[in-house]
Design a protein around this motif. Structure first.
Motif, short mmCIF file in Angstrom:
data_model
loop_
_atom_site.label_atom_id
_atom_site.label_comp_id
_atom_site.label_asym_id
_atom_site.label_seq_id
_atom_site.Cartn_x
_atom_site.Cartn_y
_atom_site.Cartn_z
N PRO A 199 0.81 -1.24 0.00
CA PRO A 199 0.00 0.00 0.00
C PRO A 199 0.84 1.28 0.00
O PRO A 199 2.02 1.26 0.39
CB PRO A 199 -0.81 -0.11 1.29
CG PRO A 199 -0.47 -1.39 1.92
CD PRO A 199 0.66 -2.03 1.20
N LEU A 200 0.18 2.36 -0.39
CA LEU A 200 0.84 3.67 -0.44
C LEU A 200 1.52 4.01 0.89
O LEU A 200 2.64 4.54 0.91
CB LEU A 200 -0.23 4.72 -0.79
CG LEU A 200 0.20 6.18 -0.76
CD1 LEU A 200 1.29 6.46 -1.79
CD2 LEU A 200 -1.00 7.10 -1.00
N ASP A 201 0.85 3.72 2.01
CA ASP A 201 1.42 4.06 3.33
C ASP A 201 2.79 3.43 3.55
O ASP A 201 3.66 4.02 4.20
CB ASP A 201 0.49 3.59 4.47
CG ASP A 201 -0.68 4.55 4.64
OD1 ASP A 201 -0.65 5.64 4.03
OD2 ASP A 201 -1.62 4.21 5.39
N PHE A 202 2.99 2.25 3.00
CA PHE A 202 4.29 1.60 3.14
C PHE A 202 5.36 2.45 2.44
O PHE A 202 6.45 2.68 2.97
CB PHE A 202 4.24 0.19 2.54
CG PHE A 202 5.59 -0.39 2.29
CD1 PHE A 202 6.33 -0.95 3.32
CD2 PHE A 202 6.16 -0.35 1.01
CE1 PHE A 202 7.60 -1.45 3.09
CE2 PHE A 202 7.43 -0.86 0.78
CZ PHE A 202 8.15 -1.41 1.82
N PHE A 203 5.04 2.93 1.23
CA PHE A 203 6.03 3.73 0.47
C PHE A 203 6.26 5.09 1.13
O PHE A 203 7.39 5.57 1.21
CB PHE A 203 5.57 3.88 -0.99
CG PHE A 203 5.71 2.60 -1.75
CD1 PHE A 203 6.89 2.28 -2.39
CD2 PHE A 203 4.69 1.67 -1.76
CE1 PHE A 203 7.05 1.07 -3.06
CE2 PHE A 203 4.83 0.46 -2.43
CZ PHE A 203 6.02 0.15 -3.07
#
Ligand SMILES: Nc1ncnc2c1ncn2[C@@H]1O[C@H](COP(=O)(O)OP(=O)(O)OP(=O)(O)O)[C@@H](O)[C@H]1O
Length: 466
Positions: free
Chosen positions: A129-133
């Motif tokens: 997910p975006l939050d990981f990046f």
């Protein structure tokens, strides 16, 4: 000292009055007086004859700046501001241009990610997910590791329990980063909130002019990135000082970091272990939460040795449904808020409007905790906001709705970082929330209780069902 704050005791005195040159790291458990001593220390350094000089007291967000200003006596030599106000001011002064900060980082990283997904559809990491990046980019830039080889080879030591990324995965993450930087430049922005610190650090390293501040004091230092702290260390002259106050049990932004990565030169670390804020019962619950296996890792945690006076045991209240949790939270807060300060804290902002409408039915002053908080008051009333917005503050009573297993750990954190790492992070959030309470603590749930709290059979709280 002209401050209406408790006088420093024990180790607190060593920190406030000594070492007016060089770096000092103070790690303290929740409620051990870090913020109070940061204000004393800054006031002393700004005003003491002979050693006093312009002093910067820097903290994490604007609400805390408001809180600190309310505690301090005015002095022309003392400036209290957020890191970003300092960084922006310095860059504007050096470049003689206005400093524009990109506020759409999230959208730009999302676009960079979508484009990279098209190029590497078969790579598992690109589907995280975006939050990981966002988290990974925050770590890289925060540590000043924006060189492809250094990042991909993973030379810097990481703290935390997530499985380390493999080199080919890091190459993909780096592509996302590079594309984001390109997109930001195309939109006309040189800076975002993370990369300013490295620019400030680079500029200060070659800045031969006289330093504006002789002393810097950092409060809530655990949430500053290493590049922020390094730039503050570069902002003082050779005969100046930097005093860092932090608690890594309360680190709630991004991946965990250690003060050892900050590059400070310290001969000894001072520990504040006495908790002056929480009742013994609240402190015991916080302590057993931090003793749980998912909380432990290799970051320095200070073991508390004592707490404030006795109080009631924390209460865990089970209601019929989630709506009812808010109703109960509001009615308890309005009853308690007539003669003391009460906070209703939640992990997210999702239910804030609904809660507000319930609180507005009472006759008690209501305050939302948020970064633009203009004034801090010591008067009784009800405060509400997120766990993170309450960081650094304290209240007589704290009420925590939504302590359900499907709310804590927050599902998006589990998705981004995996269950183990999400539990480690979210337990710190809950720890911050619990330790805001001086005396009364009420936690609510309507389905299975969160697994972040110690075992049900523990004697640490009283359970009530409605
Ligand atoms: N020496 C002292 N004597 C009496 N009270 C104290 C002393 N030092 C701190 N306190 C009180 O303890 C409480 C907690 O202090 P403070 O907010 O500075 O702690 P902190 O370490 O910054 O906490 P946190 O990290 O949890 O936000 C405050 O009410 C403060 O006035």
């Amino acid at each position: 000292m002209g401050l209406s704050l408790p006088d420093p005791k024990g180790h607190q005195r060593d920190v406030v009055f000594l070492n007016e040159r060089g770096h000092c790291v103070v790690l303290g458990t929740a409620g051990s007086g870090k913020t109070t001593m940061a204000v004393h220390r800054a006031h002393y350094l700004a005003t003491a004859p002979g050693i006093g000089g312009r002093t910067l007291l820097v903290t994490f967000n604007k609400a805390l700046v408001t809180y600190l200003r309310g505690m301090s006596a005015a002095s022309t030599n003392l400036q209290i501001e957020t890191y970003h106000t300092f960084a922006r001011g310095y860059l504007a002064h050096r470049t003689k241009a206005s400093v524009r900060i990109c506020k759409s980082k999230k959208q730009m990283v999302e676009r960079a990610l979508e484009e990279t997904r098209v190029r590497h559809p078969s790579r598992a990491v690109i589907h995280r997910p975006l939050d990981f990046f966002l988290d990974e980019l925050h770590w890289m830039v925060g540590h000043g590791i924006v060189d492809q080889q250094a990042y991909v080879e993973g030379r810097a030591r990481r703290v935390g329990r997530g499985r380390p990324l493999q080199q080919p995965d890091r190459e993909v993450v780096f592509e996302v980063y590079q594309r984001y930087v390109q997109l930001r430049a195309e939109a006309g922005y040189e800076y975002d909130f993370d990369n300013m610190a490295s620019t400030v650090l680079g500029a200060l390293k070659v800045d031969p002019t006289k330093r504006l501040y002789r002393h810097v004091v950092v409060d809530e230092g655990q949430d500053f990135t290493p590049e922020m702290i390094r730039s503050l260390a570069a902002a003082i002259p050779g005969d100046g000082s930097l005093t860092f106050f932090g608690d890594y049990a309360q680190q709630i932004y991004g991946s965990r970091m250690s003060w050892r990565a900050l590059g400070l030169h310290v001969s000894n670390v001072v520990e504040f272990a006495h908790n002056y804020r929480n009742s013994r019962q609240v402190a015991q619950l916080a302590q057993s939460l931090s003793d749980m296996p998912h909380f432990k890792d290799d970051v320095d945690l200070v073991q508390p040795t004592g707490a404030a006076a006795d109080g009631p045991k924390p209460t865990i209240l089970e209601t019929a449904g989630k709506e009812e949790q808010l109703v109960q939270a509001a009615s308890n807060a309005l009853a308690l808020g007539a003669d003391r300060q009460v906070a209703i804290l939640m992990r997210t902002r999702v239910h804030e409007d609904k809660l507000r409408s319930l609180l507005d039915r009472g006759r008690v002053p209501i305050h939302r905790l948020h970064r633009e908080l203009a004034r801090w008051t010591d008067e009784p009333g009800v405060f509400y906001g997120t766990y993170s917005a309450a960081k650094g503050f304290e209240f007589d009573s704290v009420i925590l709705p939504f302590c359900d297993a499907d709310e804590l750990p927050k599902p998006s954190e589990v998705e981004a970082h995996g269950l183990d790492e999400a539990k480690a992070r979210e337990a710190r959030q809950l720890y911050v929330a619990i330790t805001r309470a001086r005396t009364d603590l009420i936690m609510l749930h309507s389905s299975k209780l969160t697994g972040l709290l110690p075992q049900e059979m523990s004697d640490l709280y009283v359970r009530v069902s409605l």
